[in-house]
Scaffold this active site. Structure first.
Site, PDB file in Angstrom:
ATOM      1  N   ASP A  74       4.367 -33.433 -35.181  1.00  0.00           N
ATOM      2  CA  ASP A  74       4.205 -33.038 -34.067  1.00  0.00           C
ATOM      3  C   ASP A  74       3.330 -33.968 -33.168  1.00  0.00           C
ATOM      4  OD1 ASP A  74       6.110 -31.338 -34.949  1.00  0.00           O
ATOM      5  OD2 ASP A  74       5.370 -29.573 -33.980  1.00  0.00           O
ATOM      6  N   ARG A  85      -9.367 -21.686 -29.785  1.00  0.00           N
ATOM      7  CA  ARG A  85      -8.775 -22.655 -28.785  1.00  0.00           C
ATOM      8  C   ARG A  85      -9.985 -22.905 -27.483  1.00  0.00           C
ATOM      9  NH1 ARG A  85      -5.913 -23.656 -32.564  1.00  0.00           N
ATOM     10  NH2 ARG A  85      -3.614 -23.015 -32.470  1.00  0.00           N
ATOM     11  N   ASP A 103      -0.810 -20.487 -26.791  1.00  0.00           N
ATOM     12  CA  ASP A 103      -1.887 -21.343 -26.845  1.00  0.00           C
ATOM     13  C   ASP A 103      -1.961 -22.363 -25.621  1.00  0.00           C
ATOM     14  OD1 ASP A 103      -2.897 -20.533 -29.157  1.00  0.00           O
ATOM     15  OD2 ASP A 103      -1.714 -21.761 -30.536  1.00  0.00           O
ATOM     16  N   SER A 131       6.014 -21.623 -39.327  1.00  0.00           N
ATOM     17  CA  SER A 131       4.974 -22.357 -38.837  1.00  0.00           C
ATOM     18  C   SER A 131       3.460 -21.562 -38.990  1.00  0.00           C
ATOM     19  CB  SER A 131       5.132 -22.622 -37.418  1.00  0.00           C
ATOM     20  OG  SER A 131       4.803 -21.370 -36.485  1.00  0.00           O
TER      21      SER A 131
END
Length: 404
Positions: free
Chosen positions: A16, A98, A127, A181
């Site tokens: 990705d 994050r 996110d 995922s």
């Protein structure tokens, strides 16, 4: 966005973000700086450097930073001082990583004179919000590029086709549909999507990667101790350790005993519910230990107020407001409460469970002399309780008389 000349990309080296790297070069005709964070995800990071070099990134524009100590010391431990759990269960393993990634993205943008930062978060999840709220809090003028909100590569097939068109290597294991995922760091591993989307179906055992099945864990319990100073863990079994080292050792203990699995349907900030499976082995042990040392060192008023503040604090982290003033205000109050939170906790680890079995502290507020069923040698006059009860009952009696 037309004036963007250089972008700092949060880059994992996976399919990705490799597509994103090339897409940025093609779409914006800009120079790309890659940033890969070692947050203890347990993956070899040098392949990310090699992939970036193959895609034309200058060596001086490839950043691979070991942030494990900073992550645990400045983000995980402050969060655990608050005993934070989102919606009562989630230990916020992805959420707390994050803001650190965003912080480093902004620092690198300043170091390299970049105009923008970019991330690979989708337009459906939390996110994107966390990355961008943190970035804007640290640099209000930064430009943020979120390719998943801009491009038309809306499927895995389209993504792979675009990668092949632009000579981006596609690993064989990426050609089929991924069964789920994952995201990992030193605190946890999260798994979402595909086989986990039906909340009625039990999580398949192959999804778990950080813990053994509790049924297969050792048949004998293991006892450990954790020492605390000012609310932070400083030693395991009497051996002093840095924050990241302590969490790493606790992760191994949690893995061995099948501790820290959580199947959760949560409320995302963007409005939908999602089902995720989380493994937080060391964090689950650590959280139990921290509550244990607070039991004997925190005054009732402070402890109960902390418990009232915790859901709000946890929600702020989950929603991406780590750098917001309200989170910082709460952190100041929480940190003040931890000044006397010191001592040792003893825990029993056994087949998926972590049990608090002992605690001691030089700052303990627990008085055996006051609570004993034996002679307390005048430490407490039981007759005083009568007046205490009458005063507290006064309004209840008045209400009862009125309504009788």
């Amino acid at each position: 966005m037309s004036d963007i000349k250089r972008v700092v990309l949060a880059y994992s080296g996976g399919l990705d973000t490799s597509v994103i790297l090339k897409w940025l070069q093609v779409t914006y005709n800009c120079e790309v700086v890659t940033f890969t964070a070692d947050l203890g995800q347990g993956e070899e990071l040098e392949p990310a450097r090699k992939k970036a070099e193959l895609m034309g990134i200058k060596p001086e524009h490839i950043y691979i930073d070991d942030l494990r100590e900073e992550f645990v010391r400045d983000f995980v431990f402050p969060m655990f001082r608050a005993n934070a759990r989102y919606e009562g269960d989630y230990l916020l393993g992805t959420s707390i990583a994050r803001p650190l990634i965003s912080k480093r993205l902004i620092e690198i943008a300043r170091e390299t004179g970049a105009d923008a930062i970019a991330h690979g978060a989708t337009g459906k999840g939390n996110d994107q919000v966390r990355f961008e709220l943190s970035a804007y809090a640290l640099d209000p003028d930064i430009k943020v590029i979120a390719p998943w909100r801009e491009w038309d590569l809306t499927s895995r097939t389209a993504l792979i086709a675009w990668a092949e068109k632009h000579q981006i290597p596609v690993p064989k294991d990426k050609r089929g549909e991924s069964p789920f995922s994952t995201d990992a760091n030193l605190l946890h591993t999260s798994s979402e999507g595909k086989v986990l989307e039906d909340p009625w179906e039990e999580t398949p055992d192959y999804v778990y990667s950080r813990t053994v099945n509790p049924e297969d864990a050792p048949d004998q319990p293991e006892y450990i101790t954790i020492d605390f100073e000012k609310g932070d863990g400083v030693a395991l079994n009497g051996m002093p350790m840095s924050p990241a080292t302590l969490l790493t050792e606790l992760n191994e203990l949690g893995r061995k005993h099948g501790i820290g699995r959580l199947d959760l349907v949560e409320n995302r900030f963007v409005g939908m519910k999602s089902r995720g499976m989380y493994e937080t082995p060391g964090g689950t042990i650590y959280a139990a230990a921290h509550r244990g040392i607070e039991q004997i060192t925190l005054d009732r008023g402070a402890a109960h107020l902390k418990d009232e503040l915790m859901p709000r604090y946890a929600e702020l982290i989950y929603n991406g407001f780590w750098f917001a003033p309200e989170r910082e205000m709460l952190q100041a109050a929480i940190d003040h409460s931890q000044q006397k939170v010191a001592g040792t906790v003893r825990l029993k680890l056994y087949k998926g469970g972590v049990y608090l079995v002992g605690r001691k502290s030089p700052n303990s507020l627990y008085s055996e002399r006051h609570v004993t069923f034996e002679d307390d040698a005048g430490a407490y006059d039981q007759k005083d309780a009568g007046g205490f009860i009458k005063l507290n009952a006064l309004r209840l009696r008045l209400l009862a008389k009125r309504d009788r």
